[in-house]
Motif scaffolding. Sequence first.
Motif, PDB file in Angstrom:
ATOM      1  N   ARG A 112     -18.569 -17.299 -25.299  1.00 46.80           N
ATOM      2  CA  ARG A 112     -17.872 -18.403 -25.971  1.00 46.80           C
ATOM      3  C   ARG A 112     -18.817 -19.150 -26.913  1.00 46.80           C
ATOM      4  O   ARG A 112     -18.394 -19.648 -27.962  1.00 46.80           O
ATOM      5  CB  ARG A 112     -17.319 -19.371 -24.922  1.00 46.80           C
ATOM      6  N   GLN A 139      -6.096 -20.359 -23.791  1.00 51.60           N
ATOM      7  CA  GLN A 139      -6.595 -21.480 -24.599  1.00 51.60           C
ATOM      8  C   GLN A 139      -7.723 -21.061 -25.538  1.00 51.60           C
ATOM      9  O   GLN A 139      -7.896 -21.649 -26.615  1.00 51.60           O
ATOM     10  CB  GLN A 139      -7.069 -22.609 -23.671  1.00 51.60           C
ATOM     11  N   SER A 140      -8.496 -20.051 -25.154  1.00 49.10           N
ATOM     12  CA  SER A 140      -9.597 -19.602 -26.013  1.00 49.10           C
ATOM     13  C   SER A 140      -9.098 -19.159 -27.384  1.00 49.10           C
ATOM     14  O   SER A 140      -9.784 -19.366 -28.392  1.00 49.10           O
ATOM     15  CB  SER A 140     -10.340 -18.438 -25.348  1.00 49.10           C
ATOM     16  N   ASP A 143      -8.468 -22.334 -29.348  1.00 48.77           N
ATOM     17  CA  ASP A 143      -9.725 -22.980 -29.712  1.00 48.77           C
ATOM     18  C   ASP A 143     -10.390 -22.262 -30.886  1.00 48.77           C
ATOM     19  O   ASP A 143     -10.923 -22.914 -31.805  1.00 48.77           O
ATOM     20  CB  ASP A 143     -10.683 -23.007 -28.518  1.00 48.77           C
ATOM     21  N   LYS A 146      -8.792 -22.982 -34.207  1.00 43.62           N
ATOM     22  CA  LYS A 146      -9.210 -24.273 -34.759  1.00 43.62           C
ATOM     23  C   LYS A 146     -10.588 -24.199 -35.396  1.00 43.62           C
ATOM     24  O   LYS A 146     -10.901 -24.968 -36.321  1.00 43.62           O
ATOM     25  CB  LYS A 146      -9.217 -25.333 -33.644  1.00 43.62           C
ATOM     26  N   GLN A 147     -11.418 -23.271 -34.912  1.00 46.68           N
ATOM     27  CA  GLN A 147     -12.782 -23.174 -35.429  1.00 46.68           C
ATOM     28  C   GLN A 147     -12.862 -22.451 -36.769  1.00 46.68           C
ATOM     29  O   GLN A 147     -13.767 -22.721 -37.558  1.00 46.68           O
ATOM     30  CB  GLN A 147     -13.678 -22.449 -34.410  1.00 46.68           C
TER      31      GLN A 147
END
Length: 308
Positions: A112, A139-140, A143, A146-147
Amino acid sequence: MHSPIPPFTDQQILAARPSRNRVSVQTPYAFLNETECAADGVLTEISTIFLTNRECPFRCLMCDLWKNTTDYALEPGMIPQQIEFALAKLSPARQIKLYNSGNFFDPHAIPRKDHAQIAALVEPFERVIVENHPLLCNQSCLDFQKQISGQLEVALGLETIHTEILQTLNKKMTLDDFSRAVTFLLNHSIPVRAFILLKPPFMEEQAGIEWAIRSVEYAFSLGVECCSLIPTRSGNGMLEQLEQAGRFSPPQLTSVETTLETCLNLKQGRVFMDLWDLEQHYQHEPNWNDRRERLKQMNLTQHIPHTE
């Protein structure tokens, strides 16, 4: 099909394998630029990087991707290093595929803590396509979306909607699992593509065509954006054993052509036929070069060429 299909275990599948290829964790095992018909119908350049990574924990019966993997987890920073290496050698492209012979969101495969550095490396790309198992869509994924500055797309292996054969493939997934993963991703505005096998083990020729088409229809009914058809190929040990036992044979070239044509005629979304290493099985077929070019044109145009 004939006689009940026996269950296969991880141990049986592992025992049938030949040896791995020698790979370096410093570099991807392959990388190239390819052209694909995008969702808007425009031909789009894609940088595709095949990352050298830890072997996928799911021991699928038909998989041969493990050949270019390691049997240990990579240190943080190694995956970004591989991406940087490939991008330095590839010409610019609009989209990027990061395929790691497994699951991008498996933290034991891609740490991660590497996500932020990967996001910085893929900043120029409008779309980032990764592969993942339906059970690891969580959820990963959100996330990481969003990155990155571009749009995330997740490629999921559906393989087949024939429930008995899906279970035998040892994918450890049900159709409900696949449906839940697609719904989860689409609810968070992450598009999905599906990998579908043409004639997996234990299917006769015509059944192989029909179940591939039905699987494509099912994927589109869930909201999948595009489907990639993969002619099932031997080379992983277990499929050779099944071939010798009369339980598997690669699809005929006419089946490859018919399936792609029929799926394009559905006009429900983009459909691609995987042409990787196709000549290994079909180069001695009549008019092979013309037929391969025709398949390539169908992939690029999403239309069936008129025959004279």
